[in-house]
Design an enzyme around this catalytic site. Structure first.
Site, short mmCIF file in Angstrom:
data_model
loop_
_atom_site.label_atom_id
_atom_site.label_comp_id
_atom_site.label_asym_id
_atom_site.label_seq_id
_atom_site.Cartn_x
_atom_site.Cartn_y
_atom_site.Cartn_z
N LYS A 52 -13.68 -14.71 0.03
CA LYS A 52 -13.00 -13.56 -0.57
C LYS A 52 -14.02 -12.52 -1.05
CE LYS A 52 -9.95 -10.93 -2.59
NZ LYS A 52 -9.23 -9.95 -1.76
N ASN A 76 -1.20 -5.25 1.60
CA ASN A 76 -1.74 -5.94 0.43
C ASN A 76 -2.61 -4.99 -0.38
OD1 ASN A 76 -4.77 -6.87 0.05
ND2 ASN A 76 -4.44 -6.77 2.26
N ALA A 77 -2.52 -5.16 -1.69
CA ALA A 77 -3.42 -4.46 -2.61
C ALA A 77 -3.74 -5.46 -3.71
CB ALA A 77 -2.77 -3.21 -3.17
N GLY A 79 -6.66 -5.99 -5.00
CA GLY A 79 -7.57 -5.40 -5.99
C GLY A 79 -8.81 -6.25 -6.22
N ASN A 133 -18.27 -5.31 2.77
CA ASN A 133 -16.96 -4.67 2.83
C ASN A 133 -17.12 -3.26 2.29
OD1 ASN A 133 -14.34 -3.83 2.48
ND2 ASN A 133 -13.87 -5.28 0.82
N CYS A 136 -14.47 -0.23 0.00
CA CYS A 136 -14.20 -0.03 -1.43
C CYS A 136 -14.45 1.43 -1.81
CB CYS A 136 -15.13 -0.91 -2.27
SG CYS A 136 -15.14 -2.62 -1.76
N LYS A 171 -18.55 -4.41 7.83
CA LYS A 171 -17.12 -4.42 8.16
C LYS A 171 -16.61 -2.98 8.18
CE LYS A 171 -12.93 -6.92 7.04
NZ LYS A 171 -12.48 -8.15 6.40
N THR A 199 -8.36 -3.38 7.07
CA THR A 199 -6.95 -2.95 7.09
C THR A 199 -6.81 -1.42 7.14
OG1 THR A 199 -6.99 -3.05 4.69
CG2 THR A 199 -6.11 -4.96 5.83
N GLY A 253 -4.68 -8.48 13.47
CA GLY A 253 -3.42 -8.89 14.09
C GLY A 253 -3.51 -10.01 15.10
#
Ligand SMILES: Cc1cc2nc3c(=O)[nH]c(=O)nc-3n(C[C@H](O)[C@H](O)[C@H](O)COP(=O)(O)O)c2cc1C
Length: 321
Positions: A52, A76-77, A79, A133, A136, A171, A199, A253
């Site tokens: 995560k 999804n959010a 956070g 990631n 953000c 990513k 996403t 997906g």
């Protein structure tokens, strides 16, 4: 004595041995332990598990609702709810079984300094690779996501690159105009690999109350609904990355062996499985079996032989409608 025949599903990704090209995606498997409680599930079925998203300090995440089912997908959010880097490094990593699979940290931050510090702490840990990631928001520059701007993306990659020699996977966000240009900049900044795509931003509204359903108003859309977009993005990034031998974890997906094959053919070296696990936690061994069957039927000895084998007619890109 003859050496044993190599497993056709085994790949080498940034110098790491993956038993399968399948990778469990960040945010969909907790910290690698979530599905191990499900009978029949094993981390041994996948080449790697992305943990995560982890920030420097612990985060409680967003107010509810944090997830919402949409046609063929989910918003999804969360956070970035996580216990903070020190807890992950000192408490969670020692509990992971590194003999089963490779583990990849997912580094998140609100500032470049935070990305640097989180990466530095994972560098000084047994983690196999680091995924950044960059989706953000940059709190110092108006809250625009780092990954939506090639300059900011490249700055994050260069900063993380300077503090780790571990494989660095960037990513990429689909929420930008020219993903290929962004990829080019990230390669110059020193990335070793790409994860394509994160996403897509979306929202849902409760018409009766005229309020957003997601507590954060907007959320990330994942699942089969985004697959055609993800495939095109992998194809576009591959046009840039192939000359540099920079591998891609194609994702968005994937829910069947056909989906996995499409991503490989578009240019992916590995395939991410995320949202589909929510409704079929035992999907990975089925995809592995389907890949083996396809390779046999097509007289191929390694899944790597499929990467980027798309046969495209000579076309001049034009308006699709
Ligand atoms: C509930 C949820 C949480 C996620 N959390 C993260 C995260 O912390 N860091 C990240 O880089 N991506 C996160 N993602 C994005 C996934 O890793 C993946 O890139 C995306 O969902 C597309 O793949 P999929 O359609 O197979 O789920 C999350 C996705 C979901 C559904």
């Amino acid at each position: 004595m003859n050496s044993p025949t190599p497993d056709p599903l085994a790949i080498t990704f940034c110098g790491l041995s993956f038993a399968s090209p399948l990778v469990l995606l960040s945010g969909c498997v907790g910290f690698g332990e979530e599905y191990t409680r499900v009978a029949g599930f094993s981390n041994c079925d996948v080449g790697a598990v992305c943990l995560k998203g982890t920030t420097l300090a612990a985060r409680l995440g967003n107010k509810p609702h944090r997830v919402y089912e949409t046609p063929q997908g989910m918003l999804n959010a969360i956070g970035l709810q996580n216990p903070g880097t020190d807890h992950v490094v000192k408490v969670i990593l020692p509990q992971l079984d590194f003999s089963e699979t490779r583990f990849i940290a997912n580094v998140s931050g609100s500032t470049i300094e935070e990305y640097i510090e989180v990466t530095r702490r994972f560098d000084d840990s047994p983690i196999d690779a680091i995924e950044i990631n960059i989706s953000c928001p940059n709190v110092k520059e108006g809250g625009v996501a780092f990954g939506n701007d090639p300059d900011m993306s490249a700055r994050v990659v260069a900063a993380c690159r300077a503090v780790t020699k571990k494989p660095l996977i960037t990513k990429l966000s689909p929420n930008q105009t020219d993903i290929a240009n962004n990829a080019r900049r990230c390669i110059e900044a020193g990335t070793d690999a790409f994860a394509v795509i994160n996403t897509l931003m979306g929202m849902a509204i409760d018409a009766e109350t005229r309020t957003p359903i997601i507590g954060n108003v907007q959320g990330g859309l994942s699942g089969p609904a985004i697959k055609p977009i993800a495939l095109l993005k992998v194809h576009q990034v591959y046009q840039v990355s192939k000359a540099h031998n920079i591998p891609i974890i194609g994702q968005g997906g994937v829910a069947s062996v056909e989906d996995a094959l499409e991503f490989l053919i578009a240019g992916a070296s590995a395939i991410g499985i995320g949202t589909a696990l929510f409704y079929d936690p035992l999907l990975c061994p089925k995809i592995n079996a389907g890949l083996r069957d396809y390779l046999q039927r097509h007289n191929l000895t390694s899944v790597s032989q499929l990467t980027g084998t798309l046969r495209t007619p000579e076309i001049i890109p034009t308006c699709a409608s």
